[in-house]
Enzyme design. Structure first.
Site, PDB file in Angstrom:
ATOM      1  N   SER A 133      35.167  40.631  41.939  1.00  0.00           N
ATOM      2  CA  SER A 133      36.579  40.932  41.726  1.00  0.00           C
ATOM      3  C   SER A 133      36.709  42.445  41.638  1.00  0.00           C
ATOM      4  O   SER A 133      36.279  43.145  42.552  1.00  0.00           O
ATOM      5  CB  SER A 133      37.083  40.225  40.454  1.00  0.00           C
ATOM      6  OG  SER A 133      38.471  40.423  40.272  1.00  0.00           O
ATOM      7  N   HIS A 135      38.116  38.515  45.060  1.00  0.00           N
ATOM      8  CA  HIS A 135      39.511  38.517  44.644  1.00  0.00           C
ATOM      9  C   HIS A 135      40.184  39.786  45.167  1.00  0.00           C
ATOM     10  O   HIS A 135      39.778  40.898  44.820  1.00  0.00           O
ATOM     11  CB  HIS A 135      39.619  38.473  43.124  1.00  0.00           C
ATOM     12  CG  HIS A 135      38.991  37.249  42.532  1.00  0.00           C
ATOM     13  ND1 HIS A 135      38.515  37.201  41.231  1.00  0.00           N
ATOM     14  CD2 HIS A 135      38.741  36.019  43.046  1.00  0.00           C
ATOM     15  CE1 HIS A 135      38.021  36.007  40.987  1.00  0.00           C
ATOM     16  NE2 HIS A 135      38.145  35.273  42.077  1.00  0.00           N
ATOM     17  N   ASP A 184      35.503  33.924  36.116  1.00  0.00           N
ATOM     18  CA  ASP A 184      35.431  33.070  37.298  1.00  0.00           C
ATOM     19  C   ASP A 184      33.989  32.974  37.784  1.00  0.00           C
ATOM     20  O   ASP A 184      33.291  33.974  37.894  1.00  0.00           O
ATOM     21  CB  ASP A 184      36.315  33.637  38.414  1.00  0.00           C
ATOM     22  CG  ASP A 184      36.397  32.701  39.613  1.00  0.00           C
ATOM     23  OD1 ASP A 184      36.244  31.487  39.419  1.00  0.00           O
ATOM     24  OD2 ASP A 184      36.625  33.194  40.732  1.00  0.00           O
TER      25      ASP A 184
END
Length: 342
Positions: free
Chosen positions: A162, A189, A282
């Site tokens: 991310s 992401h 995540d």
């Protein structure tokens, strides 16, 4: 109070962004710069909590300015670009590689459709990114990673990241050889609209083939498959790509956990899951599936992570013993993949 430096060569665009940011009482605009040279000097002098950075500017562009800021006075940089054309996206990807924490599109003007929604997204992102601990960069390029050999082949590599992930992805993929023997699947992401540009940027610096995954793609060695915008990336038992519009998991679509669980189910102990810099947790649930299937977990260390959230969560959950530096991940993957059929 969050102190922000706004950088844009357009006075109109700069003022529009200032108005968006100043609408929040927790934000203070401490300076405005019209090009990269001013941005570097003002960051050094004013020590803001965050810099919003345009990418295409005279004298010094956003990439060079971000690179200098990370060397001289490391500060979270959020790239705010006008569009999704090839020049803007390419410049934005280079800025991420230099250390910027994320990319956003400039909001439409006041009164335009979507202005309030886009303005709110910028405010929320800027406030969150101002808390990120960025990594100090050095001017010397990192030495190339050697290609060690080892006895433990794998069948697939799944990578998730991310905030801070794109730069490390570039570092990893540029260090892997063109004959890397297994497919690589990636959940990164990103702001919607930037994934094709990320794929192009990564492919331009790597001997591997890099593409945005499409449903039905047959997984092949020497190839990197990026999850498309707002779709979960998975694999079928036949070894092909499947995409899903299922609900977000933990607020994310694509989700790292969805990818990890899928590859663990199909490839079992032949799976290597890699967790790069990023906020949140995540991937943790999916890593449990990887470990239960006998696969291996590799996480980036805190020292080289822009944000240690995702890697730290994996370690805290007991799914990885320790993190390894970003510059050592490619070598680790080569060691694990050695002996796999090309």
């Amino acid at each position: 109070m969050i102190r922000i430096l706004v950088v844009d060569d357009s006075p109109t665009a700069r003022q529009s962004l200032v108005q968006v940011l100043q609408a929040d009482p927790e934000v203070q605009i401490v300076g405005e710069a019209s090009d990269g040279l001013e941005a570097v000097e003002m960051t050094r002098r004013l020590r803001p909590d965050l810099v919003t950075m345009d990418v295409q500017m005279p004298r010094m562009d956003g990439y060079e300015a971000t690179k200098e800021i990370m060397i001289e006075s490391p500060t979270p940089v959020v790239v705010v670009t006008a569009g999704l054309g090839d020049p803007e996206v390419s410049a934005s990807m280079r800025a991420l590689r230099a250390g910027a924490v994320c990319v956003l599109q400039k909001p439409p003007g006041p009164g335009a459709p979507g202005h309030a929604r886009e303005a709110q997204q910028i405010l929320e992102t800027v406030k969150a990114m101002s808390q990120v601990r960025v990594v100090h960069r050095i001017r010397q390029p990192a030495p190339p990673v050697a290609a060690p050999r080892g006895p433990k082949p794998v069948r697939v590599v799944a990578i998730a990241g991310s905030t801070g992930g794109p730069g490390v992805l570039h570092q990893i993929l540029s260090a892997l050889p063109g004959d890397f023997p297994v497919p690589i699947l990636v959940v990164q992401h990103m702001t919607v609209g930037f994934t094709p540009g990320l794929a192009s940027h990564l492919g331009g610096g790597s001997p591997l083939r890099v593409k945005v995954a499409e449903a039905g793609d047959t997984l092949a060695p020497h190839t990197v498959y990026l999850a498309p915008d707002d779709r979960h990336l998975m694999v079928s038992g036949a070894g092909s790509v499947t995409l899903s519009d299922a609900p977000a998991v933990g607020g994310f679509r694509p989700s790292a956990s969805v990818l990890f669980e899928s590859v663990a189910k199909v490839f079992g102990s032949g799976t290597v899951a890699v967790v790069l810099s990023g906020m949140g947790e995540d991937g943790v649930a999916g890593l449990r599936a990887v470990k239960q299937a006998g696969g291996r977990v590799v996480v980036q260390d805190e020292e080289t992570s822009v944000v240690f959230g995702m890697p730290g969560a994996a370690i805290t959950a007991g799914l990885a013993e320790r993190g390894i530096p970003a510059g050592a991940i490619a070598g680790t993957l080569l060691t694990l993949a050695s002996g796999a059929a090309a």
